[in-house]
Motif scaffolding. Structure first.
Motif: not given
Length: 260
Positions: A236-260
């Motif tokens: 990724v280029p220096f000075g990237s503005k992307q979120w400093p957390t995981l941002i790649t989507p994929g399968p599987g639950p991502a919220t507590i609501a997804d686990l219900r």
């Protein structure tokens, strides 16, 4: 934060802390070392239940927290009476509490976001045009890095162009830190940027592991020597503005609501 937020969090954490108390003794009826801790904890739980009606909490929230605390006490009484902690008992307790805890999580999140949105709107109003020169930093421990509440609220006011430039997420090994530690970290980041610009002509170079680029090439070369395929994230280029957390989507639950 409003006291109701602290109460919602405390009741939720008090429940999950029970798993920490009993975990080493599950299906181990010969070890009674847990009884003293549980009896003391039960006393504190009863005090919380007894004082619940005096809390500044709306009725439906109070009813939910009353149910959580009563279930906690019932679980502890069951274990103390039996003199053992079967896994089936712990598992049933967890399933019973899950939907109630999920409500507390949602209400705590709503309370926290509403509070900090109000604070940020006031700060931005006070600063006026100087807001565009303002730096923001939030600290996070690993488990709170993804979907970090404070950073996400800050981002709504700073905007996407400020991420990793004037708005930073600073990781720590502790849940809390001091304002002076945060200021020192932020000051070091900004100072290092000037050094990167001076020596290499890149203001954001020092935001990255300085040896990371060359080490990447070395890893590719070394893995090839060993008959391995290098496994690395994309450049990724220096000075990237992307979120400093995981941002790649994929399968599987991502919220507590997804686990219900």
């Amino acid at each position: 934060m409003p006291i109701v937020y602290q109460l919602l969090k405390s009741v939720g954490h008090s429940t999950m802390a029970l798993a920490e108390v009993v975990g080493p003794y599950v299906n181990n009826p010969d070890d009674k070392a847990w009884r003293g801790s549980m009896q003391a904890y039960r006393s504190r739980m009863q005090s919380a239940l007894d004082g619940l009606d005096a809390t500044p909490m709306q009725a439906d929230w109070r009813d939910n927290n009353r149910a959580i605390l009563k279930n906690n006490i019932a679980f502890m009484d069951e274990c103390l009476t039996a003199g053992a902690i079967p896994f089936a008992t712990l598992e049933a307790f967890g399933k019973k509490q899950a939907p109630l805890l999920a409500k507390n999580v949602a209400w705590a999140a709503q309370t926290q976001v509403a509070h900090w949105m109000t604070v940020m709107a006031d700060w931005k109003s006070q600063l006026g045009a100087d807001w565009d020169k303002t730096y923001g930093a939030s600290n996070t421990i690993y488990v709170a890095r993804q979907n970090n509440v404070i950073f996400s609220v800050l981002a709504q006011f700073f905007g996407s162009d400020a991420i990793n430039s004037r708005l930073m997420l600073i990781e720590t090994i502790s849940f809390t830190t001091t304002p002076s530690d945060m200021l020192e970290s932020l000051s070091r980041i900004i100072a290092d940027r000037s050094v990167g610009a001076l020596f290499f002509g890149s203001y954001h170079l020092m935001d990255y592991e300085l040896m990371g680029g060359d080490a990447r090439e070395a890893i590719i070369a070394e893995t090839k020597k060993r008959g391995m395929t290098a496994f690395l994230p994309p450049l990724v280029p220096f000075g990237s503005k992307q979120w400093p957390t995981l941002i790649t989507p994929g399968p599987g639950p991502a919220t507590i609501a997804d686990l219900r």
